[in-house]
Design an enzyme around this catalytic site. Sequence first.
Site, PDB file in Angstrom:
ATOM      1  N   ASP A   1      -1.971   6.541   6.447  1.00  0.00           N
ATOM      2  CA  ASP A   1      -2.978   5.600   5.964  1.00  0.00           C
ATOM      3  C   ASP A   1      -3.250   4.655   7.127  1.00  0.00           C
ATOM      4  O   ASP A   1      -2.412   3.825   7.474  1.00  0.00           O
ATOM      5  CB  ASP A   1      -2.422   4.849   4.742  1.00  0.00           C
ATOM      6  CG  ASP A   1      -3.347   3.738   4.250  1.00  0.00           C
ATOM      7  OD1 ASP A   1      -4.396   3.500   4.868  1.00  0.00           O
ATOM      8  OD2 ASP A   1      -2.997   3.104   3.231  1.00  0.00           O
TER       9      ASP A   1
ATOM     10  N   LYS B   1     -12.004  -2.304   6.772  1.00  0.00           N
ATOM     11  CA  LYS B   1     -11.163  -3.177   7.598  1.00  0.00           C
ATOM     12  C   LYS B   1     -11.626  -3.170   9.058  1.00  0.00           C
ATOM     13  O   LYS B   1     -11.775  -4.209   9.671  1.00  0.00           O
ATOM     14  CB  LYS B   1      -9.691  -2.758   7.531  1.00  0.00           C
ATOM     15  CG  LYS B   1      -9.132  -2.532   6.128  1.00  0.00           C
ATOM     16  CD  LYS B   1      -8.978  -3.816   5.335  1.00  0.00           C
ATOM     17  CE  LYS B   1      -8.682  -3.609   3.854  1.00  0.00           C
ATOM     18  NZ  LYS B   1      -7.691  -2.624   3.478  1.00  0.00           N
TER      19      LYS B   1
ATOM     20  N   TRP C   1       0.843  -1.209   0.000  1.00  0.00           N
ATOM     21  CA  TRP C   1       0.000   0.000   0.000  1.00  0.00           C
ATOM     22  C   TRP C   1       0.871   1.249   0.000  1.00  0.00           C
ATOM     23  O   TRP C   1       0.587   2.217  -0.701  1.00  0.00           O
ATOM     24  CB  TRP C   1      -0.971  -0.003   1.180  1.00  0.00           C
ATOM     25  CG  TRP C   1      -1.905  -1.161   1.136  1.00  0.00           C
ATOM     26  CD1 TRP C   1      -2.007  -2.178   2.032  1.00  0.00           C
ATOM     27  CD2 TRP C   1      -2.885  -1.444   0.112  1.00  0.00           C
ATOM     28  NE1 TRP C   1      -2.978  -3.072   1.629  1.00  0.00           N
ATOM     29  CE2 TRP C   1      -3.527  -2.649   0.472  1.00  0.00           C
ATOM     30  CE3 TRP C   1      -3.269  -0.795  -1.065  1.00  0.00           C
ATOM     31  CZ2 TRP C   1      -4.535  -3.219  -0.304  1.00  0.00           C
ATOM     32  CZ3 TRP C   1      -4.276  -1.358  -1.846  1.00  0.00           C
ATOM     33  CH2 TRP C   1      -4.892  -2.563  -1.465  1.00  0.00           C
TER      34      TRP C   1
HETATM   35  C1  LIG Z   1      -7.047  -2.192   2.138  1.00  0.00           C
HETATM   36  C2  LIG Z   1      -6.042  -1.121   2.238  1.00  0.00           C
HETATM   37  C3  LIG Z   1      -5.943  -0.088   1.295  1.00  0.00           C
HETATM   38  C4  LIG Z   1      -6.798  -0.030   0.056  1.00  0.00           C
HETATM   39  O1  LIG Z   1      -8.068   0.400   0.348  1.00  0.00           O
HETATM   40  P1  LIG Z   1      -9.162   0.614  -0.793  1.00  0.00           P
HETATM   41  O2  LIG Z   1     -10.296   1.184  -0.004  1.00  0.00           O
HETATM   42  O3  LIG Z   1      -9.436  -0.706  -1.414  1.00  0.00           O
HETATM   43  O4  LIG Z   1      -8.608   1.588  -1.780  1.00  0.00           O
HETATM   44  C5  LIG Z   1      -4.997   0.891   1.485  1.00  0.00           C
HETATM   45  N1  LIG Z   1      -4.177   0.867   2.561  1.00  0.00           N
HETATM   46  C6  LIG Z   1      -4.238  -0.103   3.487  1.00  0.00           C
HETATM   47  C7  LIG Z   1      -3.317  -0.068   4.660  1.00  0.00           C
HETATM   48  C8  LIG Z   1      -5.172  -1.124   3.352  1.00  0.00           C
HETATM   49  O5  LIG Z   1      -5.238  -2.101   4.277  1.00  0.00           O
END
Ligand SMILES: *Cc1c(COP(=O)(O)O)cnc(C)c1O
Length: 357
Positions: free
Chosen positions: A166, A190, A99
């Site tokens: 993030d 998540k 990511w």
């Molecule tokens: C799942 C995830 C993403 C991607 O998220 P989307 O909503 O599918 O764009 C980005 N960063 C992390 C840390 C993730 O776990």
Amino acid sequence: MKKHNFSAGPSILAPEVIENTAKAVRDLNGIGLSIMEISHRGKDFQAVIDETVALFKEILEIPEGYHVLFLGGGASMQFCMIPYNLLAFKAAYLETGSWAKKAIKEAKLFGNVEVVGSSADKNYNYIPRGYVIPEDADYFHVTTNNTIFGTEIKEDLDSPVPLIADMSSDIFSRPMDVSKYGVIYGGAQKNLGPAGVTFVIIKEELLGKVSRQIPTMIDYRTHIEKESMFNTPPCLPIYTCMETLRWIKKLGGLEKMKQRNDEKAKIIYDEIDRNSMFVGSAEEASRSIMNACFVMKPDYKDLEKDFLEFATQNNIVGIKGHRSVGGFRASIYNAMSIDSVKVLVDIMKKFEKKHAK
Ligand SMILES: *Cc1c(COP(=O)(O)O)cnc(C)c1O
């Protein structure tokens, strides 16, 4: 029978969150209409988004000067919105996994990117240390929890420049100091709700410093000014997030979440370390409390399929590791019960009894 859901995302939600969402889908608060068929500009939905923002602020203790936004496009959209809005000259990034790499790729479209630390040399199985954040960077970007590799930055870092995180897979997992961050963002799917909504917590004073033209929908100021209602927001996912936040608050907030998460992580990692057939993928000091990654020891590699099958027979789903790590990944987000973690540990023990040489 409800399964033990260790899926990495979209992932487990608390049973009462699902139950209450189902009720609101049939009839929101007895108004005779579904949450899915009312105007986002009406008072019934306004109450939902207002409460969701208020619970974000209350539970995370968000200080003055920040806004909470609900947008579309996933965390992946933020990989480009962040540099579009905030990168004037140079940005610093910590490369801790897939990511982070995707975020870096987007930032490079908008300016200079300095990767200050990377764990690519060991397939991202640790969090880099001892790196230097350049003081002339516009911001420093980190991925706090590396969902795929099972590593996590478990404290709020000090940064001489605005810290951007993030937190897709560890938001609301522990108490944190929001004042140390410029932006915190993530997909809801998540640890918070269903797929379809992205939360952004942003410090307003960071905006308006780049000279490039920003398309209306990409400009954070649009969404701040219209309170996430410039266009139709993802109403139903926001509703479910509100229910999750009510549930977190009822359980005792972030202190309680951390206590539960630490307890679950200890149970699973203790077994990974004890069991003669498995080995943890991440370096011990960097282990995530949200995603425990482990593989079979070299002697037992050919039994991976059998273990997955054995898990499935015991109602355990979602433990297959990401293809870039292999093996297994037990995602033990907020909503995962201690009992389900014990079921997984129990089958690891049984599998060992049956197959260990
Ligand atoms: C799942 C995830 C993403 C991607 O998220 P989307 O909503 O599918 O764009 C980005 N960063 C992390 C840390 C993730 O776990």
